[in-house]
Design a protein around this motif. Structure first.
Motif, PDB file in Angstrom:
ATOM      1  N   SER A   1       3.588   8.818  -5.631  1.00  0.00           N
ATOM      2  CA  SER A   1       2.393   9.247  -4.914  1.00  0.00           C
ATOM      3  C   SER A   1       2.756   9.901  -3.586  1.00  0.00           C
ATOM      4  N   SER A   2       2.052  10.957  -3.234  1.00  0.00           N
ATOM      5  CA  SER A   2       2.291  11.617  -1.950  1.00  0.00           C
ATOM      6  C   SER A   2       1.873  10.735  -0.773  1.00  0.00           C
ATOM      7  N   TYR A   3       1.088   9.695  -1.025  1.00  0.00           N
ATOM      8  CA  TYR A   3       0.694   8.762   0.023  1.00  0.00           C
ATOM      9  C   TYR A   3       1.763   7.704   0.261  1.00  0.00           C
TER      10      TYR A   3
ATOM     11  N   TRP B   1      -7.920  10.003 -15.709  1.00  0.00           N
ATOM     12  CA  TRP B   1      -7.054  10.191 -14.541  1.00  0.00           C
ATOM     13  C   TRP B   1      -7.627  11.267 -13.623  1.00  0.00           C
ATOM     14  N   ALA B   2      -8.076  12.366 -14.202  1.00  0.00           N
ATOM     15  CA  ALA B   2      -8.650  13.457 -13.407  1.00  0.00           C
ATOM     16  C   ALA B   2      -9.919  13.004 -12.685  1.00  0.00           C
TER      17      ALA B   2
ATOM     18  N   GLY C   1       7.729   2.496   2.963  1.00  0.00           N
ATOM     19  CA  GLY C   1       6.603   1.647   2.585  1.00  0.00           C
ATOM     20  C   GLY C   1       6.869   0.864   1.314  1.00  0.00           C
ATOM     21  N   PRO C   2       6.383  -0.372   1.240  1.00  0.00           N
ATOM     22  CA  PRO C   2       6.649  -1.205   0.069  1.00  0.00           C
ATOM     23  C   PRO C   2       5.700  -0.925  -1.104  1.00  0.00           C
ATOM     24  N   ASP C   3       4.581  -0.294  -0.859  1.00  0.00           N
ATOM     25  CA  ASP C   3       3.579  -0.105  -1.903  1.00  0.00           C
ATOM     26  C   ASP C   3       3.597   1.325  -2.405  1.00  0.00           C
ATOM     27  N   CYS C   4       4.127   1.511  -3.610  1.00  0.00           N
ATOM     28  CA  CYS C   4       4.225   2.856  -4.156  1.00  0.00           C
ATOM     29  C   CYS C   4       3.691   2.886  -5.580  1.00  0.00           C
ATOM     30  N   VAL C   5       2.964   3.920  -5.873  1.00  0.00           N
ATOM     31  CA  VAL C   5       2.451   4.158  -7.217  1.00  0.00           C
ATOM     32  C   VAL C   5       3.191   5.365  -7.769  1.00  0.00           C
TER      33      VAL C   5
ATOM     34  N   ALA D   1      -9.005   8.465  -5.268  1.00  0.00           N
ATOM     35  CA  ALA D   1      -7.737   7.955  -4.750  1.00  0.00           C
ATOM     36  C   ALA D   1      -7.236   8.781  -3.576  1.00  0.00           C
ATOM     37  N   SER D   2      -7.616  10.047  -3.508  1.00  0.00           N
ATOM     38  CA  SER D   2      -7.081  10.901  -2.469  1.00  0.00           C
ATOM     39  C   SER D   2      -7.965  10.972  -1.213  1.00  0.00           C
TER      40      SER D   2
END
Length: 60
Positions: free
Chosen positions: A8-10, A49-50, A15-19, A56-57
């Protein structure tokens, strides 16, 4: 088949939390937690997903 996982770009490297997401074919989108790459994966349809992505963003 080896999957190409995209973080994820976020997510940040510190950071410990990644998707992560992989798209193995045009009928499936896979989602996983990068902390447990061999753990469970969520499989969703590309249309679902779309639909999810705009939510999510949004800015936190």
């Amino acid at each position: 088949m080896k999957l190409e996982w995209i973080k994820s770009s976020y997510s940040t490297s510190s950071g410990p939390d990644c998707v992560e997401v992989a798209i193995p074919n045009e009928s499936h989108v896979l989602v996983r937690d990068s902390k447990t790459p061999d753990g469970p994966r969520l499989t969703v349809a590309p249309t679902a997903w779309a639909t999810f992505l705009p939510y999510a963003s949004r800015t936190r």
